[in-house]
Design a protein around this motif. Sequence first.
Motif, mmCIF file in Angstrom:
data_model
loop_
_atom_site.group_PDB
_atom_site.id
_atom_site.type_symbol
_atom_site.label_atom_id
_atom_site.label_comp_id
_atom_site.label_asym_id
_atom_site.label_seq_id
_atom_site.Cartn_x
_atom_site.Cartn_y
_atom_site.Cartn_z
ATOM 1 N N GLY A 66 0.875 -1.247 0.133
ATOM 2 C CA GLY A 66 0.083 0.078 -0.029
ATOM 3 C C GLY A 66 0.837 1.153 -0.236
ATOM 4 O O GLY A 66 1.970 1.183 0.390
ATOM 5 N N ALA A 67 0.089 2.326 -0.367
ATOM 6 C CA ALA A 67 0.896 3.540 -0.484
ATOM 7 C C ALA A 67 2.192 3.629 -1.174
ATOM 8 O O ALA A 67 3.222 4.324 -0.578
ATOM 9 C CB ALA A 67 0.957 4.424 0.992
ATOM 10 N N GLY A 68 2.477 3.064 -2.162
ATOM 11 C CA GLY A 68 3.899 3.009 -2.952
ATOM 12 C C GLY A 68 4.937 2.231 -2.260
ATOM 13 O O GLY A 68 5.967 2.685 -2.374
ATOM 14 N N SER A 96 10.538 8.334 -2.074
ATOM 15 C CA SER A 96 9.455 8.866 -1.191
ATOM 16 C C SER A 96 9.573 9.832 -0.231
ATOM 17 O O SER A 96 8.990 10.717 -0.013
ATOM 18 C CB SER A 96 9.271 7.290 -0.469
ATOM 19 O OG SER A 96 8.644 6.407 -1.055
ATOM 20 N N TYR A 100 6.737 12.362 -0.766
ATOM 21 C CA TYR A 100 5.627 12.275 0.425
ATOM 22 C C TYR A 100 5.881 13.681 1.276
ATOM 23 O O TYR A 100 6.994 13.700 1.759
ATOM 24 C CB TYR A 100 5.581 11.090 1.161
ATOM 25 C CG TYR A 100 4.786 10.067 0.432
ATOM 26 C CD1 TYR A 100 3.567 9.608 0.846
ATOM 27 C CD2 TYR A 100 5.564 9.078 -0.418
ATOM 28 C CE1 TYR A 100 2.981 8.696 0.106
ATOM 29 C CE2 TYR A 100 4.837 8.341 -1.385
ATOM 30 C CZ TYR A 100 3.548 7.931 -0.972
ATOM 31 O OH TYR A 100 2.993 6.975 -1.556
ATOM 32 N N ASN A 153 0.345 1.661 -12.245
ATOM 33 C CA ASN A 153 1.556 1.610 -11.519
ATOM 34 C C ASN A 153 1.230 1.063 -10.026
ATOM 35 O O ASN A 153 0.044 0.883 -9.956
ATOM 36 C CB ASN A 153 1.995 3.201 -11.166
ATOM 37 C CG ASN A 153 1.537 3.984 -10.542
ATOM 38 O OD1 ASN A 153 0.428 3.667 -9.708
ATOM 39 N ND2 ASN A 153 1.577 5.539 -10.913
ATOM 40 N N GLY A 155 1.418 2.639 -7.014
ATOM 41 C CA GLY A 155 1.406 3.803 -6.240
ATOM 42 C C GLY A 155 2.433 4.832 -6.151
ATOM 43 O O GLY A 155 3.548 4.416 -6.600
ATOM 44 N N HIS A 161 5.937 3.817 -10.730
ATOM 45 C CA HIS A 161 5.522 5.301 -10.785
ATOM 46 C C HIS A 161 6.565 6.237 -11.048
ATOM 47 O O HIS A 161 6.493 7.090 -11.864
ATOM 48 C CB HIS A 161 4.884 5.658 -9.245
ATOM 49 C CG HIS A 161 4.954 7.008 -9.080
ATOM 50 N ND1 HIS A 161 6.042 8.041 -8.478
ATOM 51 C CD2 HIS A 161 3.874 7.849 -9.326
ATOM 52 C CE1 HIS A 161 5.298 9.290 -8.485
ATOM 53 N NE2 HIS A 161 4.163 9.285 -8.980
ATOM 54 N N PRO A 179 -3.519 3.397 -9.668
ATOM 55 C CA PRO A 179 -2.590 2.858 -8.896
ATOM 56 C C PRO A 179 -2.881 1.524 -8.316
ATOM 57 O O PRO A 179 -4.300 1.247 -7.958
ATOM 58 C CB PRO A 179 -2.372 3.925 -7.619
ATOM 59 C CG PRO A 179 -3.830 4.631 -7.585
ATOM 60 C CD PRO A 179 -4.321 4.420 -9.237
ATOM 61 N N TYR A 180 -2.087 0.398 -7.957
ATOM 62 C CA TYR A 180 -2.449 -0.745 -7.438
ATOM 63 C C TYR A 180 -1.509 -0.985 -6.141
ATOM 64 O O TYR A 180 -0.422 -0.088 -6.046
ATOM 65 C CB TYR A 180 -2.057 -1.951 -8.379
ATOM 66 C CG TYR A 180 -3.010 -1.731 -9.599
ATOM 67 C CD1 TYR A 180 -4.194 -2.732 -9.793
ATOM 68 C CD2 TYR A 180 -2.998 -1.166 -10.881
ATOM 69 C CE1 TYR A 180 -4.948 -2.889 -10.982
ATOM 70 C CE2 TYR A 180 -3.848 -0.919 -11.921
ATOM 71 C CZ TYR A 180 -4.733 -1.936 -11.824
ATOM 72 O OH TYR A 180 -5.858 -1.907 -13.068
ATOM 73 N N LYS A 181 -1.688 -2.176 -5.495
ATOM 74 C CA LYS A 181 -0.736 -2.414 -4.383
ATOM 75 C C LYS A 181 0.475 -3.092 -4.926
ATOM 76 O O LYS A 181 1.341 -3.236 -3.907
ATOM 77 C CB LYS A 181 -1.789 -3.309 -3.360
ATOM 78 C CG LYS A 181 -2.717 -2.327 -2.760
ATOM 79 C CD LYS A 181 -3.154 -3.316 -1.262
ATOM 80 C CE LYS A 181 -3.948 -2.058 -0.722
ATOM 81 N NZ LYS A 181 -4.813 -2.735 0.440
ATOM 82 N N ALA A 321 2.481 13.429 -2.799
ATOM 83 C CA ALA A 321 1.315 12.954 -2.175
ATOM 84 C C ALA A 321 1.549 13.325 -0.581
ATOM 85 O O ALA A 321 2.493 13.745 -0.120
ATOM 86 C CB ALA A 321 1.689 11.644 -2.537
#
Length: 322
Positions: A66-68, A96, A100, A153, A155, A161, A179-181, A321
């Motif tokens: 989750g969340a890239g 990240s 983020y 992608n 995430g 990504h 986006p996917y997991k 993000a």
Amino acid sequence: MIKRLLAGILSVFFVAAVAAQDYPSRTISVIVPFAAGGPTDTVTRLVSQAMSKSLGQTVIVENVAGAGGTIGVEKVAKSKPDGYTLLLMHIGISTSPSLYRNLRYDPVKELDPIGLVTNVPMTIISKKDFPPKDMKELVTYVKANKDKVTYANAGVGAASHLCGMLFMTNIGVDLTTVPYKGTGPAMTDLMGGQVDFMCDQTTNTTPQIKGGKVKAYAVTTAQRVKSLSDIPTAEESGLKGFEVTVWHGMWAPHGTPKAAMDKLVAALQFALKDPNVISKFAELGTEPVSQDQATPAALNAHLKSEIAKWAPIIKKAGVYAD
Ligand code: ASP
């Protein structure tokens, strides 16, 4: 009283020292921050299996997606530093911090590096019946249909990504991303025709490319990939200066005892010499890093330089993000 206190403190140290000596005495978990069946999962399972031979304990893989990838990394960063929870993550750990705004961990301070693992090429692929035949047509088609083309992608923070962001910047369009997991599930949808194209690692795309289930336009490395030698490089196919490879590393939570770290480094180096790992990696378009790269010092230096490298590129692309 003081004597008893001292004895208590000493016995705590003694128990910790004995525990570190005995390490590992139970199953070790390696967290993969993406879905099962995807590229990071594949790399981790191969390496973990070989590490377990050297450590004499089972090494299991746990997918915390989750969340890239940031959820899985955070979980390890906040885990007990006892050598029983490890992380296998890739280049995304260095993008990240720039992508983020509210990352709840510091990958340099809260994780202790074990070593680099492998550098995996990527491939730009599409669903089988996507009209463009080659990269030139893909670029023209994507530009002409930018409101309806979809890019899959894993995430914000995933390698897929990052590659998509570089592709869009390179050709000057902004596409709808799905986006996917992980790119494991993204691949299922790509093959089912629910999304149009993506850029993903050869450790996930090789079987589908070879099986004719997806169309491949380019590899993202400077040189062609041996196991996919008929696919041109991005540069050859007209994407000037386009190059990205997905480096992977292994970490433990910060503060993991030295005795455990030493055994983990040795186990990683052992795994990267394992004939099964070498041959499976080769089938999937990659190879283990050299032994001198599978060290805490090499990963520490690499992570820091990659964070510094990607920060200005991401800032320029203006992608964020929360
Ligand atoms: N490595 C991710 C996965 O295993 C995908 C990505 O980073 O793009 O699903």
